[in-house]
Design a protein around this motif. Sequence first.
Motif, short mmCIF file in Angstrom:
data_model
loop_
_atom_site.label_atom_id
_atom_site.label_comp_id
_atom_site.label_asym_id
_atom_site.label_seq_id
_atom_site.Cartn_x
_atom_site.Cartn_y
_atom_site.Cartn_z
N GLU A 1 52.88 73.32 66.70
CA GLU A 1 53.09 74.08 67.94
C GLU A 1 54.52 73.97 68.49
OE1 GLU A 1 50.54 72.09 67.31
OE2 GLU A 1 48.66 73.16 67.74
N PHE A 2 55.27 72.95 68.09
CA PHE A 2 56.68 72.88 68.53
C PHE A 2 57.44 74.13 68.09
CE2 PHE A 2 56.49 68.09 69.04
CZ PHE A 2 56.81 68.11 70.39
N GLY A 3 56.88 74.82 67.09
CA GLY A 3 57.51 76.04 66.57
C GLY A 3 57.69 77.14 67.61
N ILE A 4 56.99 77.07 68.72
CA ILE A 4 57.21 78.11 69.75
C ILE A 4 58.64 78.04 70.30
CG2 ILE A 4 54.76 78.29 70.37
CD1 ILE A 4 55.35 76.76 72.93
N ILE B 1 57.60 86.89 64.66
CA ILE B 1 57.14 86.21 65.88
C ILE B 1 55.64 86.44 66.09
CG2 ILE B 1 57.43 86.10 68.42
CD1 ILE B 1 59.78 85.05 66.51
N ASP B 2 55.19 87.68 65.83
CA ASP B 2 53.75 87.97 65.98
C ASP B 2 52.92 87.10 65.04
OD1 ASP B 2 54.40 89.82 67.86
OD2 ASP B 2 54.13 91.59 66.57
N LYS B 3 53.38 86.99 63.81
CA LYS B 3 52.67 86.18 62.82
C LYS B 3 52.56 84.72 63.28
CE LYS B 3 53.03 84.29 58.23
NZ LYS B 3 54.02 83.54 57.52
N TYR B 4 53.70 84.16 63.72
CA TYR B 4 53.68 82.75 64.10
C TYR B 4 53.01 82.52 65.45
CZ TYR B 4 56.15 81.45 59.94
OH TYR B 4 56.47 81.22 58.62
N SER B 5 52.97 83.54 66.30
CA SER B 5 52.26 83.39 67.58
C SER B 5 50.79 83.13 67.29
CB SER B 5 52.38 84.65 68.43
OG SER B 5 53.73 84.84 68.81
#
Length: 339
Positions: A106-109, A314-318
């Motif tokens: 989640e740090f990926g945000i 971004i959509d994919k990782y969201s």
Amino acid sequence: SLLIPGLLFMVAGCGLIGTAQPASPAKGIQVRMIKAGIGLNEDHPQGQGLKKFKEIVERKTGGKWKVQTYFSAQLGDDLKMTEALKGGLQEITIPSTSPLVGTVKEFGIFDFPFVFNDPKEADAVLDGPLGQKLLQKLPQHGLIGLAYWENGFRNLTNSKHPVATVADFRGLKIRTMQNEVHINAFKALGVNPTPMAFSEVFSALESKTVDGQENPLATIESNKFNEVQKYLSLTNHVYTPFVFLVSKKFWDQLSDEEKKILTDAAIEAGKYERELNRQQNKKSLENLKRKGMQVNEFSPEEKKKAQEIIKPVIDKYSKEFGEDLVKQMYDEVNKVRGQ
Ligand code: KDG
């Protein structure tokens, strides 16, 4: 004399009482040796912040704690030091959150481009509920996160040509951090991304293994990237924070008093580091120009275009990190903006 047997008796007596007491929890402040390592050098605001931390902790423990500082990845890169913390072989490190996604995805945000407009927005979100929620995911992995420090807005440098439009990214070979969001966002822009640890970047630039890299201005200057990079584009494309990490194996040995000293010092030194970094970024821009880098802006229109191109990533990782979490981040940013 009569004094000596008396003293001996007292010492022996203390020993007896000592062993009769339960070994834990630790009381008061114990004598401790702490190894703290970072990837950046001593001159960088992060290095200065670590020295400030050492000074605060040693003062508040009355000299019972000794903090040994290691700069420039002397103890290894962010990933290696983080593993050493998990194993209890090192007590403190302050990595970018970006390479930590292997531990807490989640740090990926915070790797999403163009989320924050200025450092104050970042402070509010990191020090607020969202930032704290993410820190709470660390203990189950053997890590304690005490504070966010500033790495800062990242800017692109390269040895080929100025990058002023989205088209200028195409074909460049760029070192990125070891992080999938960065890798795939750059791929979408037509870049050939090459992930590697920070400690390898200078020689990769010098030997032309890669054309460029991206980092905050203070880092570009303090690591002398200007000596091997001609072009600096003020892309400010992402704000990646540092996170102040403590080994949980170490933390669990501490008394409440020691935990408080450590926590307060991490936060206080972090405030100092943030301030220093903000001042340094302004100075570094002037210094890098003076040292011969060719600097250009990256316009709001081009930023918008870059955002459009990166949107599928971004959509994919969201989805992967949790849409609720991503929404919370944008809600908190909007709150700071008064929207
Ligand atoms: O001390 C921190 C560095 O190791 C690293 O995180 C710096 O932003 C960084 C990078 O580009 O790897």
